[in-house]
Write an enzyme that holds these catalytic residues in place. Sequence first.
Site, PDB file in Angstrom:
ATOM      1  N   LYS A 149       0.868  -1.181   0.000  1.00 20.48           N
ATOM      2  CA  LYS A 149       0.000   0.000   0.000  1.00 20.48           C
ATOM      3  C   LYS A 149       0.904   1.229   0.000  1.00 20.48           C
ATOM      4  O   LYS A 149       1.681   1.428   0.940  1.00 20.48           O
ATOM      5  CB  LYS A 149      -0.903  -0.001   1.229  1.00 20.48           C
ATOM      6  CG  LYS A 149      -1.781   1.246   1.325  1.00 20.48           C
ATOM      7  CD  LYS A 149      -2.701   1.190   2.529  1.00 20.48           C
ATOM      8  CE  LYS A 149      -3.528   2.457   2.645  1.00 20.48           C
ATOM      9  NZ  LYS A 149      -4.442   2.406   3.795  1.00 20.48           N
ATOM     10  N   LYS A 202      -2.170  -1.563  -3.684  1.00 20.42           N
ATOM     11  CA  LYS A 202      -3.031  -0.377  -3.646  1.00 20.42           C
ATOM     12  C   LYS A 202      -2.166   0.873  -3.691  1.00 20.42           C
ATOM     13  O   LYS A 202      -1.216   0.946  -2.912  1.00 20.42           O
ATOM     14  CB  LYS A 202      -3.839  -0.409  -2.337  1.00 20.42           C
ATOM     15  CG  LYS A 202      -4.658   0.841  -2.079  1.00 20.42           C
ATOM     16  CD  LYS A 202      -5.275   0.814  -0.689  1.00 20.42           C
ATOM     17  CE  LYS A 202      -6.041   2.111  -0.464  1.00 20.42           C
ATOM     18  NZ  LYS A 202      -6.663   2.196   0.844  1.00 20.42           N
TER      19      LYS A 202
HETATM   20 ZN   LIG Z   1      -5.773   3.610   8.367  1.00 21.24          ZN
END
Ligand SMILES: [Zn+2]
Length: 328
Positions: free
Chosen positions: A198, A251
């Site tokens: 992420k 992501k």
């Molecule tokens: Zn968070």
Amino acid sequence: MEISSVLQGGYQHALSRSWQAQRTLTKSMLMYPIFITDEPDARVEIPSLPGQCRWGVNKLQEFLEPLVKKGLRSVILFGVPLHCEKDERGTPADDPNGPVIASIRLLRKLFPELYIAADVCLCEYTSHGHCGLFRQDGAIDQAPSAQRIAEVALAYARAGAHCVAPSDMMDGRIKAIKRALIDGGYGNQCTLMSYSAKFASALYGPFRDAAGSAPAFGDRKCYQLPPTAKGLARRAIKRDVVEGADIIMVKPALPYLDVIQDAKQLAEDHPIACYQVSGEYAMVVAGARAGVYDLKVMAFETVESMVRAGCTLILTYFTPQFLDWLDE
Ligand SMILES: [Zn+2]
């Protein structure tokens, strides 16, 4: 012309073009992100995320029933507490009367075939708006952060979530969650989908509007990955595989297709997911509104690039539209 130079004979027909795909987008690959507030009757549009709303628990049936009829297979729930008492350790995250736990219970009852994932994080529930807990000196307190996140994940599993998806990026949380699920009797009842790679992206703006989860101070660059960090992303993916993740997620998606491809190679026996995040969605919609391209064509092109890179699961706000488009 050399024989080996001629490729067009192989894709001159629409059907033969479809055979060129190694994987084909289907409805079961789509997971729809849903924002749930603690105002039970809410249906509030999110201006920066066109077409998406914050929903109250009482509105979920009328919202989701038509989508389930069209073939919606899975959702991922994000809590948006507007009225709870936030504190240092994110106590409201696993409040049994909070919007996420109430929604998991309700959706399991309303739609027995629907797969329910729950995002797990603390930032919506902490007074400081960060995803972990802090020591006195202002550094992240690793072990208690992972422990607290594991408690929340277990609470969601107990409520009936088929999948818990930690998005916090604290070190060690996958191992802590997997341990908590196993020790709590949910090791074989609940999937652990890790937001493994992420990145600290500029594309989360509309989500923060929607979830009210902007940090009160600083930013998240000490735990989310630097956008240039291919090596770190690869290490995070490998670590999460070892720590017990069942699904690996990348992501955002579109600017990180190389990382998705890496994930497919590094975790070749795991399903690979990606999150077409709020800013990506808003960008595709804005471009279409500006006349740059056709919305549907571009939505397919972006999501199919994720499938091509290696994903079999895509979290996208376009899910309702794809349920129609994939029937056409
Ligand atoms: Zn968070």
